[in-house]
Design a protein around this motif. Structure first.
Motif, mmCIF file in Angstrom:
data_model
loop_
_atom_site.group_PDB
_atom_site.id
_atom_site.type_symbol
_atom_site.label_atom_id
_atom_site.label_comp_id
_atom_site.label_asym_id
_atom_site.label_seq_id
_atom_site.Cartn_x
_atom_site.Cartn_y
_atom_site.Cartn_z
ATOM 1 N N TYR A 439 0.700 -1.203 0.137
ATOM 2 C CA TYR A 439 -0.128 0.111 -0.024
ATOM 3 C C TYR A 439 0.852 1.209 -0.104
ATOM 4 C CZ TYR A 439 -4.265 -2.400 0.759
ATOM 5 O OH TYR A 439 -5.645 -3.037 0.353
ATOM 6 N N GLN A 466 -2.784 -10.971 1.194
ATOM 7 C CA GLN A 466 -4.230 -10.759 1.035
ATOM 8 C C GLN A 466 -4.704 -11.848 -0.138
ATOM 9 O OE1 GLN A 466 -5.601 -7.143 -0.557
ATOM 10 N NE2 GLN A 466 -4.883 -5.876 1.455
ATOM 11 N N GLU A 564 -15.179 -2.953 6.951
ATOM 12 C CA GLU A 564 -15.296 -3.429 5.589
ATOM 13 C C GLU A 564 -15.653 -2.396 4.498
ATOM 14 O OE1 GLU A 564 -15.986 -6.543 8.626
ATOM 15 O OE2 GLU A 564 -16.313 -4.669 8.335
ATOM 16 N N LYS A 568 -10.252 -1.792 -0.392
ATOM 17 C CA LYS A 568 -9.239 -2.494 -0.487
ATOM 18 C C LYS A 568 -8.247 -2.213 -1.427
ATOM 19 C CE LYS A 568 -9.155 -5.701 2.660
ATOM 20 N NZ LYS A 568 -8.165 -5.826 3.939
ATOM 21 N N THR A 569 -8.871 -1.452 -2.683
ATOM 22 C CA THR A 569 -8.043 -1.184 -3.954
ATOM 23 C C THR A 569 -7.461 0.322 -3.650
ATOM 24 O OG1 THR A 569 -10.148 -0.650 -4.892
ATOM 25 C CG2 THR A 569 -8.917 -2.786 -5.179
ATOM 26 N N ARG A 572 -3.637 0.586 -3.240
ATOM 27 C CA ARG A 572 -3.063 -0.711 -3.338
ATOM 28 C C ARG A 572 -2.452 -0.755 -4.578
ATOM 29 N NH1 ARG A 572 -6.851 -6.088 -2.633
ATOM 30 N NH2 ARG A 572 -7.136 -5.617 -4.949
#
Length: 579
Positions: A439, A466, A564, A568-569, A572
């Motif tokens: 990240y 991940q 949540e 996540k992207t 990243r």
């Protein structure tokens, strides 16, 4: 009758011999004239037509629409790179005119090509084990943009080309990012020829001194141990020794410590954006001559010519050692567990050299303004022992992964990997894989573009393991292949000239999803009720931070970014690793 015929044959043979010894090219650098682009190509076509062991080849495209040429000189009429490498010959690649206002390499290479082909001073023997490939003019667009006012710091030659190419790019900042057709073509040339030694010819307008030519040597600390040893103990000292035997002495490129004259010279760290740094990605011994802009053009051409002769002679004399050191260096590289991605000069290690310069003064009266300025007094030459720092320490290194995984959507990156002959295996099926991802935590970017990009600096990252779904066609890249150095330098985000630094992955720096305070309220409330531990964490933060407790948006942000809901992207880095 037979005697007469024999005499005619002998006379014809002598005539042909004498013709072969006569220079074909009419160079005018003594008159401060450097040839136009058309004149350069015409001269090489003339050599091509007269010598069967030389050929002029169109080798790719440029941004001006004209082809990029290579002029190949061999001992025989064989010009196929694969066949030549199979014969065990070294390949010396020389690039000229990357900055067309710095043209002495063009003239020097024309004279060198003419001289080696006509076997001046027995030079042709170097071709027994070495092939010489010359790019006569790399920045064709800049060379065609010719004028009297393109190079404000030099008096001669009277007309030169322009620094920028047809897209106004500085091509010596384009080798890694490859924005130009010129760079794509030279990437292909490197992949095709795999040169053992590389030279790029330049002019510098830095400090004033008594030398016509300076040198940026290959950066020894970039290379595996066998090649570093070869550079420090053999190649660099031998080339300096050969130059000592000629008219023009050689000095390291004058890159002053802390920008203070006579404080000591630092070896220039040439990262992959530059031609010589790019060459090092393939364990090729890449270097730059930097002729001195304040010297007469004829001296600049002659000293550059002298260096090309010295380098060609060294390459031929040490052909087997050069090839063996590169092979051993590659083997050492493939076994390395870690790889350095940043360096810092070691000021505790240095050698000394005699520097012939001039005294400086802050009180020189400028002839234009009549005001005092800093400058060099050429009426007061000096000779002084100074320090030369050519050792760098590793500041940061990474653990080398076994594989990178690059999703197929990043087509611009994939194109550049292919240009450089990187082996990649497309996935046959959709596959869920456990990978390590980086990240991007922090980075800085300039306010003004640099060569068409807002290059990222001060990059910091963190890693996570991940589970990520990859799809058929995504690319698995084995790292431990012959061009491993290129892979690491271009795909590690914190490496000096990585694709990340040059903005190829900037879309990950944008957050795609978002929330409105009104719309998110019901979902946030439900999440807190379903996750009492997180609700308790939020309440404790409110108690510890009164300003946070009074800020409606900040609290919703906290919930969004620590659950949540967070993307996540976002930030990243898309190139994942398998160790």
């Amino acid at each position: 009758m037979r005697k007469k015929t024999a005499l005619v044959v002998v006379l014809c043979a002598v005539s042909l011999f004498l013709f072969a010894q006569k220079p074909l090219l009419n160079l005018k650098y003594e008159q401060n004239y450097t040839p136009t682009y058309d004149e350069v190509i015409n001269m090489l076509e003339l050599l091509d037509s007269k010598y069967d062991n030389a050929t002029l080849v169109e080798n790719g495209f440029t941004d001006i629409g004209k082809p990029l040429h290579t002029f190949i000189i061999n001992s025989e009429p064989e010009f196929n790179p694969e066949k030549i490498k199979a014969q065990g010959k070294t390949v010396l690649l020389i690039n000229n005119g990357i900055h067309p206002g710095e043209p002495e390499g063009i003239d020097a290479c024309l004279q060198f090509a003419n001289d080696i082909l006509r076997n001046k001073n027995g030079m042709k023997k170097w071709l027994d084990n070495t092939v010489i490939v010359i790019i006569p003019v790399y920045n064709i667009g800049g060379h065609l943009n010719r004028g009297k006012y393109n190079r404000a710091n030099q008096a001669t030659p009277y007309e030169t080309g322009f620094r920028g190419n047809a897209k106004n790019l500085d091509l010596n900042r384009d080798f890694a990012k490859c924005d130009s057709e010129n760079a794509r073509s030279i990437n292909k040339i490197f992949n095709e020829w795999d040169p053992d030694v590389f030279l790029d010819t330049h002019t510098t307008n830095g400090s004033d001194h008594q030398y016509s030519i300076t040198l940026i040597t290959p950066f020894p600390d970039y290379f595996p141990p066998a090649q570093e040893k070869f550079l420090r103990s053999q190649m660099i000292p031998d080339i300096y020794e050969k130059m000592e035997e000629g008219e023009y002495k050689l000095i390291p490129y004058v890159n002053w410590l802390n920008y203070q004259p006579l404080s000591g010279i630092l070896l220039w760290q040439d990262s992959p954006r530059y031609s010589s740094g790019y060459a090092s990605l393939f364990n090729c011994y890449g270097m730059m001559t930097e002729n001195h802009v304040y010297k007469d053009f004829a001296d600049r051409v002659k000293s550059c010519y002298q260096f090309i002769v010295a380098l060609s002679e060294f390459t031929s004399e040490n052909s087997e050692e050069i090839i063996a050191s590169r092979k051993q260096g590659t083997e050492e590289l493939l076994k390395m567990p870690t790889y350095p991605i940043s360096y810092q000069v070691d000021t505790t290690q240095y050698s000394t050299l005699t520097f012939d310069g001039y005294e400086t003064s802050e009180e020189i009266i400028d002839k234009v303004t009549g005001l005092p300025r800093f400058g060099y007094d050429r009426s007061k030459p000096l000779s002084k022992e100074i320090r030369y720092y050519d050792t760098y320490n590793t500041v940061e290194e990474i653990t080398i992964p076994e594989y990178y995984i690059l999703p197929q959507g990043w087509t611009e990156v994939i194109e550049r990997l292919k240009l450089n002959g990187i082996e990649m295996v497309p996935l046959k099926n959709d596959t869920l894989m456990e990978v390590t991802v980086d990240y991007i935590d922090e980075y800085s970017s300039p306010k003004q573009p640099f060569n068409g990009h807002y290059i990222h600096n001060e990059v910091t990252t963190r890693s996570e393991v991940q589970q990520i779904m990859y799809y058929a066609g995504d690319l698995l890249i084995p790292v431990r292949q012959r061009k491993m150095k290129y892979i690491l330098e271009m795909l590690e985000p914190k490496a000096m000239d990585s694709f990340f630094r040059w903005n190829f992955f900037d879309s990950i720096l944008d957050q795609r999803e978002y929330f409105s305070s009104y719309g998110f309220e019901e979902n946030a409330l439900k999440y807190l009720n379903d996750h009492p531990e997180f609700k308790k964490q939020l309440e404790e933060k409110r108690k510890a931070d009164p300003e946070f407790a009074k800020d409606h948006r900040a609290q919703l942000n906290y919930i969004y970014n620590n659950t949540e809901w967070a993307e996540k992207t976002y930030k990243r880095y898309p190139v994942a690793k398998i160790y």
